[in-house]
Design an enzyme around this catalytic site. Structure first.
Site, PDB file in Angstrom:
ATOM      1  N   ARG A  95       0.841  -1.216   0.000  1.00  0.00           N
ATOM      2  CA  ARG A  95       0.000   0.000   0.000  1.00  0.00           C
ATOM      3  C   ARG A  95       0.870   1.257   0.000  1.00  0.00           C
ATOM      4  NH1 ARG A  95      -4.632  -2.716   3.882  1.00  0.00           N
ATOM      5  NH2 ARG A  95      -5.192  -4.227   2.277  1.00  0.00           N
ATOM      6  N   GLU A 103     -12.106 -14.520  12.146  1.00  0.00           N
ATOM      7  CA  GLU A 103     -12.355 -13.827  10.864  1.00  0.00           C
ATOM      8  C   GLU A 103     -12.296 -14.790   9.682  1.00  0.00           C
ATOM      9  OE1 GLU A 103      -9.548 -10.717   9.849  1.00  0.00           O
ATOM     10  OE2 GLU A 103     -10.771 -10.041   8.183  1.00  0.00           O
ATOM     11  N   LYS A 136     -15.765 -11.811  12.997  1.00  0.00           N
ATOM     12  CA  LYS A 136     -15.441 -10.748  12.026  1.00  0.00           C
ATOM     13  C   LYS A 136     -15.713 -11.276  10.627  1.00  0.00           C
ATOM     14  CE  LYS A 136     -11.739  -7.642  10.564  1.00  0.00           C
ATOM     15  NZ  LYS A 136     -10.672  -6.765  11.034  1.00  0.00           N
ATOM     16  N   GLY A 175     -13.114  -5.367   3.466  1.00  0.00           N
ATOM     17  CA  GLY A 175     -12.863  -6.260   2.340  1.00  0.00           C
ATOM     18  C   GLY A 175     -12.611  -5.607   0.998  1.00  0.00           C
ATOM     19  N   GLY A 176     -12.371  -4.303   0.978  1.00  0.00           N
ATOM     20  CA  GLY A 176     -12.133  -3.628  -0.290  1.00  0.00           C
ATOM     21  C   GLY A 176     -13.326  -2.818  -0.766  1.00  0.00           C
ATOM     22  N   ARG A 218      -9.046  -0.861   5.568  1.00  0.00           N
ATOM     23  CA  ARG A 218      -9.041   0.056   4.421  1.00  0.00           C
ATOM     24  C   ARG A 218     -10.165   1.090   4.461  1.00  0.00           C
ATOM     25  NH1 ARG A 218      -8.658  -4.792   0.253  1.00  0.00           N
ATOM     26  NH2 ARG A 218      -9.419  -5.812   2.144  1.00  0.00           N
TER      27      ARG A 218
END
Ligand code: 13P
Length: 353
Positions: free
Chosen positions: A32, A176, A218, A261-262, A295
């Site tokens: 990133r 998760e 999660k 998750g984007g 994110r």
């Protein structure tokens, strides 16, 4: 051990706040950074994590923050441990303890998350450093007829063994199982697979005698694949997600803290808001429905910071803005207008608290 663990779980998900995932592994963080031209160094990662944990007002919206092994050992510019800065701010520190998704033998394209070997000793060390909860992420892909039963079962069993070890060590496990958004699948397929995965995960948790009242789930939201032509609306996503959770998650679980998750930050806030607003999505859920986003909280702030000290305050404002939007979403008080005029956040936040 259990009453203290249940109390920690409730403090994380039952306080009308959410969690901040800032536990990107070094390769993920560097990827990133590289995309934004930020140097991929220990000190750049340290500076960025210091920016996050010293954001004024963050604890108004955030109950707990998930750290990475490198970060839990790092200090701010004044020599204070970052984990102590979090605790001083009233944020409960947690730690990512899985060692990543690795190829699953005999199942091309699928992964199983590793990290159980030596985990008991690592958990004891993290607990000694002040971590009060942990996280383990399993990754389930949907493309090309996947997932296999082998992938679901192997990941669910690892999650359950991790969760049992956490509770033994006095840490609340965040469990998760992430069903990825990548692919052209429809919402209904995501709902089907997410439900099947959750069913097996709770079967394995029961088998390992994990105390569900001291577990935070999660999950992914139930979403159409990123490449699917039909992108369902906010209410349809909220309804499918809640239906899937009600059918497959025991009511005893302490709470549900979604990953992003984007998803775009605004989409994640709007969908979470719909689940908490009690609209078409339906009746109230048996669990607190909160966020544990990385994110969807951090991305704008990271772009503004861009590795420059001069941008720290603006980046912290952007981080706080997304945290406030998601905090409002927990109370059904998120509105698109908050995005148009972030200064209104204060008013929305007062409304929500
Ligand atoms: P995202 O919100 O970016 O999906 O990250 C959440 C997380 O902790 C992944 O393990």
């Amino acid at each position: 051990m259990t009453p203290a663990l249940v109390e920690t779980a409730r403090a994380l998900v039952g306080a009308g706040k959410g969690l901040l995932a800032m536990d990107e592994s070094t390769p993920t963080c560097d990827r990133r950074f590289a995309a934004l031209g930020i140097p991929q160094t220990v000190d750049a990662r340290r500076a960025y994590r210091e920016l996050i944990v010293t954001t004024p007002g963050l604890s108004d919206c955030i109950s707990g923050a998930i750290l990475y092994d490198e970060t839990i050992r790092q200090r701010d510019r004044h020599g204070a441990l970052l984990i102590d800065r979090l605790r001083d701010a009233g944020i409960i520190p947690g730690i990512k303890v899985d060692l990543g998704a690795k190829p699953l033998a005999l199942h091309p394209g699928e992964t199983v998350t590793e990290g159980l070997d030596g985990l008991r000793a690592r958990l004891a060390e993290y607990a000694g450093m002040g971590a009060r909860f942990a996280k383990w992420r399993a990754v389930i892909g949907l493309e090309d007829g996947r997932p296999s039963d082998a992938c679901i079962r192997a990941n669910a069993q690892a999650l359950a063994r991790y969760a049992a070890l956490c509770q033994e060590a006095g840490l609340v496990p965040i469990v998760e199982p992430e069903v990825l958004m990548t692919g052209g699948h429809a919402l209904a397929r995501c709902e089907e697979v997410t439900g099947a995965v959750l069913w097996v995960v709770f079967d394995e948790l029961r088998t390992q005698s994990v105390v569900l009242e001291a577990v935070i789930l999660k999950p992914n939201m139930v979403l159409p694949g990123l490449a699917c032509a039909q992108q369902d609306g906010v209410e349809a996503v909220a309804a499918a997600t809640l239906r899937c959770l009600r059918r497959n998650v025991p009511a005893a679980v302490a709470g549900v803290a979604f990953l992003s998750g984007g998803q775009a930050g605004e989409d994640a806030s709007a969908r979470l808001n719909a689940m908490n607003a009690g609209g078409d999505a339906g009746e109230r859920s048996p669990w607190p429905l909160v966020f544990s986003f990385a994110r969807a909280i951090q991305q704008p702030a990271l772009g503004i910071w861009a590795g420059q000290e001069a941008n720290v305050v603006a980046a912290q404002q952007a981080l706080l803005h997304r945290a406030r939007c998601n905090h409002a979403a927990l109370h059904g008080a998120y509105r698109q207008a908050m995005e148009d005029q972030p200064a209104r956040d204060g008013a929305a936040r007062r409304l929500a608290s």
